[in-house]
Design a protein around this motif. Sequence first.
Motif, PDB file in Angstrom:
ATOM      1  N   GLU A 105       0.831  -1.209   0.000  1.00 40.08           N
ATOM      2  CA  GLU A 105       0.000   0.000   0.000  1.00 40.08           C
ATOM      3  C   GLU A 105       0.869   1.263   0.000  1.00 40.08           C
ATOM      4  O   GLU A 105       0.883   2.010  -0.980  1.00 40.08           O
ATOM      5  CB  GLU A 105      -0.872  -0.084   1.256  1.00 40.08           C
ATOM      6  CG  GLU A 105      -1.679   1.113   1.566  1.00 40.08           C
ATOM      7  CD  GLU A 105      -2.576   0.871   2.800  1.00 40.08           C
ATOM      8  OE1 GLU A 105      -2.937  -0.294   3.068  1.00 40.08           O
ATOM      9  OE2 GLU A 105      -2.897   1.858   3.473  1.00 40.08           O
ATOM     10  N   PRO A 107       4.509   3.209   2.279  1.00 40.75           N
ATOM     11  CA  PRO A 107       5.494   3.074   3.362  1.00 40.75           C
ATOM     12  C   PRO A 107       4.865   3.427   4.704  1.00 40.75           C
ATOM     13  O   PRO A 107       3.987   4.285   4.786  1.00 40.75           O
ATOM     14  CB  PRO A 107       6.569   4.108   2.996  1.00 40.75           C
ATOM     15  CG  PRO A 107       6.346   4.461   1.564  1.00 40.75           C
ATOM     16  CD  PRO A 107       4.894   4.223   1.282  1.00 40.75           C
ATOM     17  N   GLU A 111       9.614   2.114   7.084  1.00 36.69           N
ATOM     18  CA  GLU A 111      10.013   2.236   5.676  1.00 36.69           C
ATOM     19  C   GLU A 111      10.442   3.672   5.367  1.00 36.69           C
ATOM     20  O   GLU A 111      11.415   3.895   4.637  1.00 36.69           O
ATOM     21  CB  GLU A 111       8.846   1.814   4.772  1.00 36.69           C
ATOM     22  CG  GLU A 111       8.514   0.325   4.833  1.00 36.69           C
ATOM     23  CD  GLU A 111       7.750  -0.109   6.084  1.00 36.69           C
ATOM     24  OE1 GLU A 111       7.108   0.762   6.711  1.00 36.69           O
ATOM     25  OE2 GLU A 111       7.810  -1.301   6.427  1.00 36.69           O
ATOM     26  N   PRO A 117      10.812  -0.801   1.202  1.00 38.97           N
ATOM     27  CA  PRO A 117       9.483  -1.315   1.529  1.00 38.97           C
ATOM     28  C   PRO A 117       9.539  -2.522   2.469  1.00 38.97           C
ATOM     29  O   PRO A 117      10.494  -3.299   2.442  1.00 38.97           O
ATOM     30  CB  PRO A 117       8.916  -1.771   0.177  1.00 38.97           C
ATOM     31  CG  PRO A 117       9.801  -1.205  -0.854  1.00 38.97           C
ATOM     32  CD  PRO A 117      11.136  -0.984  -0.217  1.00 38.97           C
ATOM     33  N   PHE A 118       8.515  -2.665   3.268  1.00 40.41           N
ATOM     34  CA  PHE A 118       8.307  -3.864   4.088  1.00 40.41           C
ATOM     35  C   PHE A 118       9.515  -4.224   4.948  1.00 40.41           C
ATOM     36  O   PHE A 118      10.058  -5.330   4.861  1.00 40.41           O
ATOM     37  CB  PHE A 118       7.898  -5.055   3.202  1.00 40.41           C
ATOM     38  CG  PHE A 118       6.493  -4.939   2.681  1.00 40.41           C
ATOM     39  CD1 PHE A 118       5.407  -5.124   3.523  1.00 40.41           C
ATOM     40  CD2 PHE A 118       6.247  -4.599   1.356  1.00 40.41           C
ATOM     41  CE1 PHE A 118       4.099  -4.990   3.060  1.00 40.41           C
ATOM     42  CE2 PHE A 118       4.944  -4.465   0.885  1.00 40.41           C
ATOM     43  CZ  PHE A 118       3.874  -4.664   1.738  1.00 40.41           C
TER      44      PHE A 118
HETATM   45  N1  URA Z   1       2.963  -1.798   4.419  1.00 41.52           N
HETATM   46  C1  URA Z   1       2.925  -1.647   3.090  1.00 41.52           C
HETATM   47  O1  URA Z   1       1.884  -1.767   2.479  1.00 41.52           O
HETATM   48  N2  URA Z   1       4.050  -1.370   2.464  1.00 41.52           N
HETATM   49  C2  URA Z   1       5.212  -1.234   3.082  1.00 41.52           C
HETATM   50  O2  URA Z   1       6.210  -0.984   2.416  1.00 41.52           O
HETATM   51  C3  URA Z   1       5.232  -1.404   4.473  1.00 41.52           C
HETATM   52  C4  URA Z   1       4.106  -1.679   5.123  1.00 41.52           C
END
Ligand code: URA
Length: 249
Positions: A105, A107, A111, A117-118
């Motif tokens: 979705e 950051p 992030e 990301p993630f």
């Molecule tokens: N949630 C997300 O959707 N993306 C990210 O990069 C981190 C958490």
Amino acid sequence: MSEEPQNNLNRAILQTLESLHAAGVQQLAKPPAAPPPPASSLQQAGTPAPASLLPSTPAPLSALTLNDLQTEVAACTLCEELATTRTQTVFGVGNPQAKLCFLGEAPGADEDRLGEPFVGRGGQLLDKILAACNLDRQDVYLLNILRCRPPNNRNPTEQESQNCRQFLERQLQLIAPEFICCLGAVAAQNLLSTTVTIGRLRGKLHDYRGIKVVCTYHPAYLLRNPSAKKETWDDMQMLMREMGTPVGE
Ligand code: URA
Ligand code: URA
């Protein structure tokens, strides 16, 4: 694996043609040879072109590499609130020729701080899901609908998603994946331009410009609702089966 770059190029060309087709382009004309300059050129060097000759809509992004695109993204100020509150943009990470992209979705705080990301708690769960599929971060590519953190992790606005769409589309064209796994309702509904719930989008294959799309729950949702992990595992098994590398069967 020496065929990979060629396959990747072929997929990139195919996807570019498909997106042109989706935009209504029916045929591509060979550009005519440039005419010789007229003897008395009406438009002298330094004279601005008349407004009627300027494109009325912004040209589609033409960055030729992910690095160039990342540089454009880092300078983006289209969403004033996000551009003034972010620590940095979060572009994407992983194998630039990945066969599989994971789309989130936006950051979050971790992030925004680290530029990847993630990387928060949800990201740790994503790493476990990848491991269960015999994959790790270097095998796939991770990206989001938005490249900036919305304050307090609110959902992206419609305008923000629209502003970032050109970057998402170009990034996907350059990676040219065969599969996209959407994580959560925001990613799935944005990519597929639908309002169907994630509960109804998951469990089947969708198409985005010739790319096969699987939708599943967001890792943050799974952390709050561990019983939904079973469905996400079903979705990952379907995805791995489609990719020709089945797991847990
Ligand atoms: N949630 C997300 O959707 N993306 C990210 O990069 C981190 C958490
Ligand atoms: N709602 C969401 O937005 N995402 C999920 O993954 C599940 C429910």
